[in-house]
Scaffold this active site. Structure first.
Site, PDB file in Angstrom:
ATOM      1  N   ASP A  59       0.830  -1.211   0.000  1.00  0.00           N
ATOM      2  CA  ASP A  59       0.000   0.000   0.000  1.00  0.00           C
ATOM      3  C   ASP A  59       0.865   1.261   0.000  1.00  0.00           C
ATOM      4  OD1 ASP A  59      -2.282   1.565   0.185  1.00  0.00           O
ATOM      5  OD2 ASP A  59      -3.044   0.635   2.013  1.00  0.00           O
TER       6      ASP A  59
ATOM      7  N   ASP B 171     -10.635   2.248  -3.256  1.00  0.00           N
ATOM      8  CA  ASP B 171     -11.198   2.075  -1.908  1.00  0.00           C
ATOM      9  C   ASP B 171     -12.707   2.182  -1.946  1.00  0.00           C
ATOM     10  OD1 ASP B 171      -9.076   1.420  -0.361  1.00  0.00           O
ATOM     11  OD2 ASP B 171      -8.620   3.458   0.299  1.00  0.00           O
TER      12      ASP B 171
END
Ligand code: DGJ
Length: 729
Positions: A478, A548
């Protein structure tokens, strides 16, 4: 097919199965672009395509030439700054004396079987027989720089890759202020530009606008390719659709700061340049030193945007993705992020694991919060040590999950450090920051200075330590903020413009080392969702968390935009709960499943909290996945509705390469009372084959493609959907 050189005409012709790309070396030794597009059979006639014409005195030209030899009149394979090409140029190199004029004249060339490589950067891989390469050598008239223009031709995918190497051949240092990977001139043409804009949780929305005069710049100076823009664009003929017409595609194999500039010049000539963003880049070259650009990928299709996408998908699967994962059906995963956020412990994970395994899920991914003392997002990044208070004995937890027949995956954010971390306390100088300036903070974190080898190596060792002690089969990599105060304490002033590029090269180096050490490790890229979704990351991480935003309706636009250049098998897509955490929207569980089936497929919820009815649906979804997901991984994708529009009903179709099986997903975005009649026309089927549609009906391919698929079963309500599996009789 391949690359031909006609010496008497000094003509180069690069051919793929359906395309021709041609340029020649003119009397002034300038490489002049002639044509790129649908395949033509007579090479000699291409020479007539030099459309340069005499122009007014405002277009200066070489003393011994004519005004048609002006750099701004010619269609150029490559052009320098401050020497008569007033358009956006490929290079700007400044000599020790401040001379910023640069030109480039042909000196020699080499043709080879196979593909060139780019040291330290990801670039398409190919067997000797799969590509041919041309190296075109040019030199500046004041012997400031030598340029090697690389071209590799991929027949089957109708793709040409390009890159440039520059060598400082002068006696003193030079400053490279701009070094694009490719410049593509069109002698004529009137196009729309398709690009992809967005923001966090709203990535890659396709936008189609006419290319007007002036320059349209799609760029990122955020240190990552970013949510806001994406390093790929298409030029589409005004009449081109998803299914028909001329479409050109341009993409970078790069994850850092980039710029794609699309210009329509004063003589109505379109030009595309793409490469590292010149606004945030500068490179110092000592005599004899060289610099390689990232790779650019060029494609053309006469079969509309879908045709271009299919070529890119094949190219990515064959030549960008890691061969081990490229065509593998990926494990169905469950990620605990939206299920628990930071609120979990070993027992909770075992509970989720047990239920997941009973439902047929194959891997549990433990997301953020397993390390240091991290219970919120304000600490511990950089301290990659298991939080035993929360998780007990980590090896026991992982082996318990493995015993439940679940693989185990783990989240890292390797490039970041929290101010509240042992790593930062030990090495405050390891962050990107400008001395004397206030440090900016994003999500309570700083960015590690990955341009320093010792920082990248430290993080590599820390990750390896975990991967060597427990059975981790998947890593989520990430990156949750963008760069500011880009400055490295380890570099001298004249090299500060190199930091962002050196940074991303070391990200690549760590990823390459991880794959070398753990060849079957599946790495999923991520940057606050899809903030770094590009071919550079895909070279190392065969899938990337697409966004997301897990809302199925929002995902329709995000996944359609993403699919223009990137295969569906690379798009991380999960089923999450409703009301959706990002939008508050309520969408049927089936629809959430169908939309996620168009990507890597997995879950992002707590299955122990679901109703028995939803759990039954999970079992069904998993059965569908096992039956049909090979179509998503290996098949041809057809967007059945234009991706640059918001359509009342959206359609995606995956057709197996043998054209005997297909899977179609249809979603109604919003119910419209007394709305228009709807018709979805399929594509890519065999006209004379009859396909069973799984509901007792069957239709000929030509009926489905010409008349359409009857949508009477699509309910008249928001988010209604159908998944149709087609099989030839
Ligand atoms: C951003 C990612 O996109 C999410 O899926 C999750 O991993 C969080 N970061 C965790 O901090």
């Amino acid at each position: 097919m391949g690359i031909e050189y006609f010496a008497s005409k000094r003509l180069f012709v690069l051919s793929t199965t359906h395309t021709t790309y041609a340029f020649y070396i003119n009397a002034m030794n300038v490489p002049v672009h002639l044509y790129y597009g649908r395949h033509v059979s007579d090479n000699a006639e291409l020479l007539a395509m030099d459309f340069s014409a005499d122009r007014p005195a405002f277009s200066p030209h070489p003393e011994k030439g004519k005004s048609r030899d002006s750099n701004e009149v010619l269609a150029l394979e490559f052009s320098g700054d401050n020497s008569g090409d007033f358009r956006v140029t490929g290079v700007r190199v400044v000599g020790e004396n401040g001379d910023s004029a640069s030109d480039a004249f042909y000196t020699t060339h080499r043709m080879k079987k196979g593909k060139y490589a780019i040291p330290g950067l990801p670039a398409a891989h190919a067997a000797q027989s799969e590509a041919e390469t041309l190296e075109l050598e040019l030199e500046d008239s004041c012997a400031k720089a030598r340029y090697i223009l690389y071209y590799s031709v991929f027949d089957d995918e109708d793709v040409i890759t390009r890159a440039v190497r520059i060598i400082n051949i002068s006696d003193g240092p030079v400053r490279l202020e701009r070094m694009m990977s490719a410049q593509i001139d069109f002698p004529v043409g009137d196009y729309d530009l398709l690009s992809f804009h967005g923001s966090w949780a709203r990535e890659r929305h396709a936008e189609r606008l006419p290319l007007g005069h002036g320059v349209r710049s799609i760029r990122s100076c955020r240190g990552a390719s970013s949510h806001a823009s994406n390093p790929c664009v298409a030029l589409m003929a005004h009449d081109a659709t998803e299914m028909f017409g001329d479409v050109y595609g341009f993409a970078l194999v790069y994850s850092g700061n980039f710029a794609i500039e699309a210009e329509l010049g004063q003589y109505d000539t379109p030009r595309i340049t793409l490469g590292i963003d010149p606004g945030s880049f500068c490179w110092h070259l000592e005599p004899g030193e060289d610099f390689y650009t990232p790779e650019a990928v060029l494609g053309y299709s006469a079969e509309g945007l879908n045709g271009l996408s299919r070529n890119f998908h094949d190219f990515v699967r064959n030549h960008i993705l890691n061969a081990y994962w490229s065509r593998q059906i990926r494990p169905i995963l469950i990620n605990n992020w939206e299920a628990t956020y930071f609120d979990f412990n070993a027992d909770k994970l075992r509970e989720i694991g047990k239920m997941s395994s009973e439902l047929g899920i194959e891997m549990l991914v433990l997301d953020d919060g397993w390390f240091g003392k991290r219970d919120t997002d304000n600490c511990s990044l950089g301290d990659w040590v298991v939080n035993q208070e929360k998780l007990g004995n980590f090896e026991t937890l992982v082996s318990d999950l493995n015993r439940m027949k679940l693989k185990f995956g783990l989240w890292f954010e390797p490039e970041m450090v929290s101010p509240d971390s042992d790593l930062y306390r030990a090495h405050p100088e390891w962050t990107l920051h400008t001395p004397g300036r206030q440090k900016m903070i994003g999500r309570t974190q700083y960015i590690l200075d990955f341009s320093r080898d010792e920082v990248a190596d430290y993080i590599y060792e820390a990750i390896c330590k975990i991967l060597s002690t427990v059975n981790v089969e998947y890593v989520k990599w990430d990156m949750n903020r963008n760069m500011t105060e880009v400055f490295s304490a380890a570099l001298p002033p004249e090299r500060q413009g190199e930091v962002a590029h050196r940074y991303i090269k070391n990200v690549y180096r760590v990823l390459a080392r991880l794959i070398q050490a753990f060849p079957h490790l599946l790495i999923e890229g991520c940057s606050g969702g899809g903030g770094r979704f590009d071919l550079g990351m895909l070279y190392y991480t065969p899938q990337i968390w697409c966004s997301d935003d897990s809302d199925a309706i929002e995902r329709l636009s995000i996944q359609a935009g993403t699919s223009c250049f990137y295969p569906a098998s690379t798009m991380g897509a999960h089923v999450s709960v409703c009301p959706n955490h990002q939008t508050g929207r309520v969408t049927p569980f089936t629809t959430r499943g169908y939309v996620a089936q168009c990507g890597t497929f997995g879950y992002e919820l707590d299955p122990t909290k679901l109703s028995e009815e939803d759990r039954m649906l999970i079992r069904e979804q998993i059965a569908t996945y096992h039956r049909s997901h090979d179509l998503v991984v290996e098949g041809d994708l057809y967007r059945l509705t234009p991706c640059w529009k918001t359509n009342p009903v959206e359609g995606m179709l995956f057709v197996g390469k043998a054209k005997r099986r297909a899977m179609m997903v249809i979603v109604r975005r919003q119910a419209v009372p007394c709305g228009p009649n709807l018709c979805i026309k399929l594509a890519g089927l065999v006209p004379e084959l009859r396909y069973r549609t799984g509901d007792g009906h069957s239709f000929y391919g030509d009926t489905l493609m010409n008349c359409g698929y009857p949508l009477e079963k699509l309910e008249q309500r928001d988010g209604a959907s159908l998944l149709v599996e087609l099989e030839a009789e």
